[in-house]
Design an enzyme around this catalytic site. Structure first.
Site, PDB file in Angstrom:
ATOM      1  CD  GLU A  52      17.436  28.637  34.632  1.00 16.29           C
ATOM      2  OE1 GLU A  52      17.889  27.645  33.778  1.00 16.29           O
ATOM      3  OE2 GLU A  52      16.986  29.009  36.150  1.00 16.29           O
ATOM      4  CB  CYS A  75       7.371  29.945  37.236  1.00 15.20           C
ATOM      5  SG  CYS A  75       8.171  30.747  39.194  1.00 15.20           S
ATOM      6  CB  CYS A 102      17.836  37.565  43.685  1.00 17.42           C
ATOM      7  SG  CYS A 102      16.042  38.442  44.408  1.00 17.42           S
ATOM      8  CB  CYS A 162      16.314  33.428  50.799  1.00 19.94           C
ATOM      9  SG  CYS A 162      15.280  35.345  50.368  1.00 19.94           S
ATOM     10  CB  CYS A 184      17.181  31.894  47.256  1.00 19.78           C
ATOM     11  SG  CYS A 184      16.687  31.656  45.161  1.00 19.78           S
ATOM     12  CB  CYS A 216      10.297  26.873  45.483  1.00 23.01           C
ATOM     13  SG  CYS A 216       8.428  27.405  44.382  1.00 23.01           S
TER      14      CYS A 216
HETATM   15  S1  SF4 Z   1      13.641  33.204  47.318  1.00 19.31           S
HETATM   16 FE1  SF4 Z   1      15.610  33.828  45.533  1.00 19.31          FE
HETATM   17  S2  SF4 Z   1      14.575  34.691  44.588  1.00 19.31           S
HETATM   18 FE2  SF4 Z   1      12.949  35.146  46.258  1.00 19.31          FE
HETATM   19  S3  SF4 Z   1      13.304  36.800  47.449  1.00 19.31           S
HETATM   20 FE3  SF4 Z   1      14.981  35.254  48.485  1.00 19.31          FE
HETATM   21  S4  SF4 Z   1      17.159  35.084  47.119  1.00 19.31           S
HETATM   22 FE4  SF4 Z   1      15.501  36.404  45.966  1.00 19.31          FE
END
Ligand code: SF4
Length: 381
Positions: A113, A139, A146, A150, A153, A373
């Protein structure tokens, strides 16, 4: 045997495309003409490139991919933000695949995205630039999924599915720019780019670096490096490499916690690096580029939003002479964190400011389409 994929226009520079077209028996200068059509005029159908011979238009049409994948879905938020879901895989090229199908976790396969965040000039966004300058910020994603994972996220929920190429990264910016140019938008072009979509840019520098060169080149997107922000959770070799490039982009360190112990609870890769080491790497970046590093800090309700955390964060920010961007967490279904209360957010900001740190509360944009975010790649309710 599978036919070899056609080269992707957006992977190229005028020089490298010159080599390619020369190999097809065309004059090298055709490459420069094609660049002018694509970046200068927004034309990606070679048959519309009027100053090329009919034979060369046909050869380009047959041999060069201009747009890879396709937009599977466009979503518009009430605040003017919108995002595009771009499918890169073979299924996305199937004209019969009208409706993208999310898997049981709500993910889309081989898709990323990108988001357009307008501010100022007829938009209500709270992130207009200094003196209220209008912005049109793209963005961009750098990876499918990823690898970092995290805890707050959506992008890292399913791990890493692959790296985007430089061309796929640039194509996102080009598509968002063309929309602005053709939609009657009062600014009418992209003004800023942030690498804050899906992925950890430092884990895909092989593609991100050439993409940055195209985004800033006069023959490409022609954006000032200063209007481009690359964010990282803190990959020290990547920060060093970026500092060596002679591309003074803004580096944003996603700190998100003010001490190592707390940081390791939410960012798995924080186990490999201390805040002390990150401070040293960011200082090196400043010395190499003259660009101060910005700290990003996502406020998670009841986790890292207390005044004692703000005081610790202020100490880190002062050592780096960094501005701090505070981001209110946006809930993601299935993840444990909560949005912080307004009271905590304002108290947090005040503690920073009282300690002389410039702390900006980033407006939360595109929440209603899961474009804010930490929400990208989340299929939404
Ligand atoms: S915030 Fe999300 S996109 Fe950014 S490094 Fe952590 S897991 Fe990856």
């Amino acid at each position: 045997m599978e036919p070899s994929p056609r080269p992707h226009f957006f992977d190229h520079t005028p020089d490298s495309l010159g080599d390619v077209v020369a190999g097809w028996g065309m004059p090298r200068f055709r490459a420069k003409q094609v660049f002018h059509w694509v970046y200068g005029r927004g034309v990606v159908d070679p048959l519309e490139m009027g100053n090329l011979s009919a034979a060369d238009r046909g050869r380009l049409k047959e041999n060069l991919a201009f747009i890879r994948g396709r937009v599977l879905r466009r979503q518009d938020a009430s605040d003017g933000t919108h995002k595009l879901l771009v499918g890169w895989g073979a299924a996305a090229d199937d004209p019969l695949a009208l409706a993208p199908v999310a898997d049981k976790n709500g993910f889309f396969a081989d898709a990323t995205e990108c988001v357009m965040i307008p501010a100022g000039a007829g938009r209500s966004g709270g992130d207009a630039g200094p003196r209220g300058a209008a912005r049109r910020t793209a963005c961009l994603s750098s990876q499918v999924g990823c690898p970092v994972g995290c805890s707050f996220c959506a992008s890292g929920l399913g791990g890493l599915d692959g790296n985007l190429t430089a061309g796929q990264i640039v194509q996102q910016a080009w598509m968002l720019d063309r929309e602005l140019k053709t939609s009657g938008d009062p600014v009418g072009r992209l003004t800023n780019v942030v690498f804050m979509g899906m992925g950890e840019p430092m884990a895909n520098l092989k593609a991100v670096v050439p993409a940055l060169r195209t985004l800033t080149a006069a023959w490409g997107m022609n954006l000032s490096a200063r209007k481009i922000t690359v964010s990282t959770v803190g990959v020290v070799p990547g920060i060093r490499r970026l500092g060596e490039l002679d591309l003074p982009v803004t580096l944003a360190l996603s700190l998100h916690a003010p001490n190592d112990e707390l940081r390791r609870q939410i960012i798995p890769w924080a186990s490999f690096v201390t805040i002390e080491e990150l401070v040293a790497a960011c200082r090196g970046y400043f010395e190499a580029t003259g660009r101060e590093v910005t700290l990003e800090y996502i406020l998670l309700g009841g986790f890292n939003d207390g005044p004692q955390h703000a005081a610790e964060l202020a100490a880190v920010a002062k050592r780096l002479r960094s501005n701090v961007n505070l981001i209110r967490y946006n809930e993601v279904r299935g993840l444990p964190h909560q949005r912080p209360s307004s009271e905590n957010v304002h108290r947090f900001q005040k503690v920073l400011r009282d300690r002389g740190v410039n702390a900006h509360l980033r407006a939360s944009r595109g929440r209603d389409i899961a474009a804010a975010c930490g929400q990208l790649r989340y299929a939404g309710p």
